[in-house]
Write a protein that holds these residues in place. Structure first.
Motif, PDB file in Angstrom:
ATOM      1  N   ALA A 276       0.814  -1.223   0.000  1.00 38.03           N
ATOM      2  CA  ALA A 276       0.000   0.000   0.000  1.00 38.03           C
ATOM      3  C   ALA A 276       0.843   1.266   0.000  1.00 38.03           C
ATOM      4  CB  ALA A 276      -0.938  -0.006   1.212  1.00 38.03           C
ATOM      5  N   LYS A 277       2.028   1.191   0.578  1.00 35.73           N
ATOM      6  CA  LYS A 277       2.896   2.370   0.669  1.00 35.73           C
ATOM      7  C   LYS A 277       3.311   2.858  -0.713  1.00 35.73           C
ATOM      8  CE  LYS A 277       7.247   3.878   2.814  1.00 35.73           C
ATOM      9  NZ  LYS A 277       8.406   3.434   3.662  1.00 35.73           N
ATOM     10  N   HIS A 278       3.538   1.921  -1.638  1.00 30.21           N
ATOM     11  CA  HIS A 278       4.009   2.282  -2.971  1.00 30.21           C
ATOM     12  C   HIS A 278       2.979   1.967  -4.062  1.00 30.21           C
ATOM     13  CE1 HIS A 278       7.694   1.569  -0.526  1.00 30.21           C
ATOM     14  NE2 HIS A 278       8.058   2.685  -1.103  1.00 30.21           N
ATOM     15  N   ASN A 279       1.764   1.552  -3.675  1.00 31.04           N
ATOM     16  CA  ASN A 279       0.695   1.243  -4.631  1.00 31.04           C
ATOM     17  C   ASN A 279       1.118   0.173  -5.636  1.00 31.04           C
ATOM     18  OD1 ASN A 279      -1.704   2.784  -4.001  1.00 31.04           O
ATOM     19  ND2 ASN A 279      -0.490   4.612  -4.435  1.00 31.04           N
ATOM     20  N   LEU A 280       1.718  -0.888  -5.144  1.00 23.55           N
ATOM     21  CA  LEU A 280       2.209  -1.954  -6.007  1.00 23.55           C
ATOM     22  C   LEU A 280       1.542  -3.284  -5.658  1.00 23.55           C
ATOM     23  CD1 LEU A 280       6.045  -1.150  -5.993  1.00 23.55           C
ATOM     24  CD2 LEU A 280       4.365  -0.570  -7.766  1.00 23.55           C
ATOM     25  N   LEU A 281       1.106  -3.983  -6.686  1.00 28.11           N
ATOM     26  CA  LEU A 281       0.503  -5.301  -6.533  1.00 28.11           C
ATOM     27  C   LEU A 281       1.443  -6.341  -7.143  1.00 28.11           C
ATOM     28  CD1 LEU A 281      -1.966  -7.086  -5.785  1.00 28.11           C
ATOM     29  CD2 LEU A 281      -2.858  -6.609  -8.087  1.00 28.11           C
ATOM     30  N   PHE A 282       1.787  -7.368  -6.360  1.00 26.69           N
ATOM     31  CA  PHE A 282       2.718  -8.408  -6.779  1.00 26.69           C
ATOM     32  C   PHE A 282       1.946  -9.713  -6.989  1.00 26.69           C
ATOM     33  CE2 PHE A 282       5.084  -5.270  -4.489  1.00 26.69           C
ATOM     34  CZ  PHE A 282       6.371  -5.264  -4.995  1.00 26.69           C
ATOM     35  N   ALA A 287       5.430 -20.342 -13.415  1.00 27.74           N
ATOM     36  CA  ALA A 287       6.261 -20.678 -14.574  1.00 27.74           C
ATOM     37  C   ALA A 287       7.651 -20.068 -14.452  1.00 27.74           C
ATOM     38  CB  ALA A 287       5.591 -20.210 -15.859  1.00 27.74           C
ATOM     39  N   GLY A 288       7.821 -19.102 -13.515  1.00 26.89           N
ATOM     40  CA  GLY A 288       9.150 -18.559 -13.278  1.00 26.89           C
ATOM     41  C   GLY A 288       9.270 -17.065 -13.427  1.00 26.89           C
ATOM     42  N   SER A 289       8.258 -16.323 -12.983  1.00 25.24           N
ATOM     43  CA  SER A 289       8.368 -14.864 -13.025  1.00 25.24           C
ATOM     44  C   SER A 289       7.487 -14.240 -11.948  1.00 25.24           C
ATOM     45  CB  SER A 289       7.986 -14.311 -14.399  1.00 25.24           C
ATOM     46  OG  SER A 289       6.615 -14.527 -14.676  1.00 25.24           O
ATOM     47  N   LEU A 290       7.771 -12.967 -11.665  1.00 19.77           N
ATOM     48  CA  LEU A 290       6.996 -12.186 -10.718  1.00 19.77           C
ATOM     49  C   LEU A 290       6.430 -10.991 -11.464  1.00 19.77           C
ATOM     50  CD1 LEU A 290       6.050 -11.534  -7.819  1.00 19.77           C
ATOM     51  CD2 LEU A 290       8.222 -10.334  -7.480  1.00 19.77           C
ATOM     52  N   LEU A 291       5.097 -10.874 -11.489  1.00 17.40           N
ATOM     53  CA  LEU A 291       4.423  -9.766 -12.159  1.00 17.40           C
ATOM     54  C   LEU A 291       4.171  -8.656 -11.151  1.00 17.40           C
ATOM     55  CD1 LEU A 291       1.784 -11.797 -14.204  1.00 17.40           C
ATOM     56  CD2 LEU A 291       4.078 -11.102 -14.906  1.00 17.40           C
ATOM     57  N   ILE A 292       4.460  -7.425 -11.544  1.00 15.13           N
ATOM     58  CA  ILE A 292       4.277  -6.276 -10.660  1.00 15.13           C
ATOM     59  C   ILE A 292       3.413  -5.246 -11.372  1.00 15.13           C
ATOM     60  CG2 ILE A 292       5.429  -4.510  -9.276  1.00 15.13           C
ATOM     61  CD1 ILE A 292       7.972  -6.249  -9.432  1.00 15.13           C
ATOM     62  N   PHE A 293       2.311  -4.866 -10.720  1.00 14.06           N
ATOM     63  CA  PHE A 293       1.385  -3.878 -11.265  1.00 14.06           C
ATOM     64  C   PHE A 293       1.405  -2.634 -10.384  1.00 14.06           C
ATOM     65  CE2 PHE A 293      -0.070  -8.065 -12.427  1.00 14.06           C
ATOM     66  CZ  PHE A 293      -0.439  -7.944 -13.760  1.00 14.06           C
ATOM     67  N   ARG A 294       1.242  -1.477 -11.019  1.00  9.58           N
ATOM     68  CA  ARG A 294       1.160  -0.226 -10.272  1.00  9.58           C
ATOM     69  C   ARG A 294      -0.260   0.321 -10.382  1.00  9.58           C
ATOM     70  NH1 ARG A 294       5.568   3.617 -11.903  1.00  9.58           N
ATOM     71  NH2 ARG A 294       4.425   3.662 -13.871  1.00  9.58           N
ATOM     72  N   ARG A 295      -0.815   0.717  -9.248  1.00  7.72           N
ATOM     73  CA  ARG A 295      -2.165   1.286  -9.251  1.00  7.72           C
ATOM     74  C   ARG A 295      -2.100   2.770  -9.580  1.00  7.72           C
ATOM     75  NH1 ARG A 295      -5.659   0.340  -4.135  1.00  7.72           N
ATOM     76  NH2 ARG A 295      -4.050   1.620  -3.185  1.00  7.72           N
ATOM     77  N   GLU A 296      -2.746   3.152 -10.668  1.00  8.16           N
ATOM     78  CA  GLU A 296      -2.859   4.564 -11.035  1.00  8.16           C
ATOM     79  C   GLU A 296      -4.061   5.197 -10.337  1.00  8.16           C
ATOM     80  OE1 GLU A 296      -0.332   5.396 -12.648  1.00  8.16           O
ATOM     81  OE2 GLU A 296       0.341   3.531 -13.575  1.00  8.16           O
ATOM     82  N   ASP A 322       9.861  -2.180   2.637  1.00  3.73           N
ATOM     83  CA  ASP A 322      10.798  -1.859   1.558  1.00  3.73           C
ATOM     84  C   ASP A 322      10.425  -2.480   0.210  1.00  3.73           C
ATOM     85  OD1 ASP A 322      11.337  -4.516   2.067  1.00  3.73           O
ATOM     86  OD2 ASP A 322      13.258  -4.139   3.035  1.00  3.73           O
ATOM     87  N   SER A 323       9.196  -2.984   0.080  1.00  2.66           N
ATOM     88  CA  SER A 323       8.718  -3.567  -1.189  1.00  2.66           C
ATOM     89  C   SER A 323       9.513  -4.783  -1.637  1.00  2.66           C
ATOM     90  CB  SER A 323       8.729  -2.521  -2.319  1.00  2.66           C
ATOM     91  OG  SER A 323       7.865  -1.456  -2.049  1.00  2.66           O
ATOM     92  N   ARG A 324      10.205  -5.442  -0.734  1.00  2.00           N
ATOM     93  CA  ARG A 324      10.916  -6.652  -1.111  1.00  2.00           C
ATOM     94  C   ARG A 324       9.961  -7.840  -1.104  1.00  2.00           C
ATOM     95  NH1 ARG A 324      16.944  -6.920   1.651  1.00  2.00           N
ATOM     96  NH2 ARG A 324      17.861  -5.178   0.490  1.00  2.00           N
ATOM     97  N   ALA A 325      10.046  -8.644  -2.165  1.00  2.00           N
ATOM     98  CA  ALA A 325       9.239  -9.853  -2.255  1.00  2.00           C
ATOM     99  C   ALA A 325      10.104 -11.062  -1.937  1.00  2.00           C
ATOM    100  CB  ALA A 325       8.652  -9.984  -3.658  1.00  2.00           C
TER     101      ALA A 325
END
Length: 361
Positions: A276-282, A287-296, A322-325
Motif C-alpha cells: 500500500a505504501k508504494h501502490n504496487l501489486l505483486f 512458470a518462473g516470473s513475478l508480475l508487478i502492477f502499479r495502481r494509477e 521496503d517492497s521486497r518480495a
C-alpha cells in the motif's frame, strides 16, 4: 531628437523587453517541466537467493518485520529465517502436516494449521521466543487458511473439509465459536479491523466474516470471475485482489463486493500481495516470473514489470517496509522411489535445493 529617432529608440526598448520576457518565460517553463518529470526508479530484480535446503514441502509465508523474521512452514516444522542475514535462526518442531501461519499482535505466539493425516486437525500454538509448541487446539476438519484479527483478538481457521471456520480466543487459546460456510474455503485475509474475507472457489464467491460478532456478514458473487483463489488486500482504499480460474486478475470492493477487472493473470497463478505504501501489486507466476502492477487509481492498474525468478516460485510474501518480495521454491526432479506411475512422473522437490529468492530494487 527628431521624431524618427524617438520612434526607433522606442522600438529598441520594446524589443529588448519582449525578448527578456520571452526568455524568462522559457526558463520558467523548462524548470517546471524538469521538476514535473518523474524520476525513474530502479528496476526490480532478484537481489539475493538463500539456499536453505532441508527436506519437505512448504506452505504459506509470514513476515514479522519487527523482528526481521520470515516464518516458513516445512511439512512437519516451521523454519524461522533472519531476513537481515538469510540464515536459519531455528525451527519449531512437533508438527505433522502443516499449511499456514498467523502471528498475534503481542509478539508472543504463532499459530499454525496442522491437518495431520486428515483424521484430526489442530492449531499448533508456539512461543516465538523459545520456538516451542505450547499447546494444540482442535479445529474443524482440514484447516488451511488462518487469520489473526486484532480487533477481536481472535484466531480464525478456515476448514476445507469441514466447510466452516473455527474461532479461537487468543487471550485464552480456547475455541469460542464455529461459523458454518456455504462452501469449501481456500484463501483468507483480514483488514485488521474485525473483517475477515475468505474465498469460496467452487461457488465463485468471497464471504465477509464479522470476527467480533463471529458470523457471516455478507457474501458476494464475483461473476464473471469464477474460482477465486489467492487474496491480497489494501485496507486503506478498501480493495481486495484475487485471481480467477479464467486467468483474470480483479479488484473487489471490501464495502460492496463490486468487481473491477485489472489485467490478465497467468495460468495456475501463485500468491499475491499488495504494497500500500508504494501502490504496487505483486503476483507470482509459477512458470518462473513475478508480475508487478502499479495502481494509477482504484479503477486503473498498469503492468510495471515482469521479473524472471525460478520455476515453481509461486509462494510469496512482500515486505510493507521496503517492497521486497520473498519467494520460495526448489529444484524439481522425478520420484525414483517405489510409487505409482502418476507420482513417479510428477515433479518432486529435490532434497537440499529449497531456497528463498529476494526480489527488490
Amino acid at each position: 531628437m527628431t521624431k524618427v529617432e524617438n520612434f526607433l529608440r522606442y522600438l529598441t526598448k520594446s524589443a529588448s523587453a519582449t525578448a527578456f520576457v520571452t526568455l524568462t518565460a522559457a526558463c520558467v517553463l523548462a524548470t517546471t517541466a524538469l521538476a514535473s518529470t518523474p524520476t525513474a526508479l530502479p528496476q526490480f530484480h532478484v537481489q539475493d537467493q538463500w539456499n536453505l535446503g532441508g527436506k519437505g514441502g512448504w506452505g504459506f509465508l509470514v513476515l514479522d518485520p519487527s523482528t526481521h523474521r520470515l516464518y516458513i512452514p516445512r511439512t512437519n516444522r516451521v523454519m524461522v529465517v533472519d531476513t537481515q542475514t538469510g540464515k536459519v535462526i531455528g525451527e519449531v518442531d512437533e508438527m505433522k502436516n502443516i499449511r499456514n501461519i498467523a502471528l498475534d499482535d503481542s509478539g508472543k505466539y504463532g499459530y499454525v494449521t496442522d491437518v495431520t493425516d486428515g483424521t484430526a486437525s489442530f492449531v499448533r500454538v508456539f512461543d516465538r521466543t523459545t520456538l516451542k509448541v505450547v499447546t494444540s487446539i482442535p479445529t474443524g476438519a482440514v484447516p488451511a487458511a488462518i487469520v489473526f484479527d486484532p480487533a477481536s483478538k481472535s484466531v480464525v481457521t478456515f476448514n476445507s473439509r469441514g466447510r466452516n471456520a473455527t474461532v479461537i480466543d487468543s487471550t485464552t487459546n480456547q475455541v469460542v465459536a464455529t461459523i458454518p460456510l456455504a462452501g469449501r474455503p481456500s484463501s483468507a485475509i483480514g483488514d485488521g479491523n474485525g473483517a475477515i474475507f475468505v474465498a469460496l472457489p467452487a461457488l465463485g464467491e468471497i464471504t465477509r466474516i464479522d470476527a467480533v460478532a463471529k458470523k457471516v456478514a455478507s457474501s458476494w458473487q464475483l461473476a464473471p470471475c469464477s474460482g477465486p483463489s489467492g487474496l491480497a488486500i489494501d485496507t486503506t482504499r478498501h480493495q481486495l485482489f484475487t485471481t480467477c480460474e479464467d486467468q483474470k486478475l480483479v479488484a473487489v470492493s471490501t464495502d460492496t463486493g463490486h468487481v473491477t477487472p485489472i489485467a490478465d493473470a497467468p495460468a495456475n497463478a501463485g500468491d499475491m500481495d499488495f504494497d500500500a505504501k508504494h501502490n504496487l501489486l505483486f503476483l507470482a507466476d509459477p512458470a518462473g516470473s513475478l508480475l508487478i502492477f502499479r495502481r494509477e487509481s482504484t479503477l486503473k492498474y498498469s503492468r510495471l514489470q515482469q521479473v524472471k525468478t525460478q520455476t515453481g516460485a509461486r509462494t510469496m510474501v512482500v515486505s510493507q517496509n521496503d517492497s521486497r518480495a520473498y519467494l520460495v521454491t526448489s529444484k524439481f526432479g522425478q520420484n525414483t522411489g517405489a510409487t505409482s506411475e502418476e507420482l513417479q512422473y510428477r515433479p518432486t522437490p529435490i532434497p537440499g535445493t529449497f531456497s528463498v529468492l529476494i526480489v527488490g530494487r
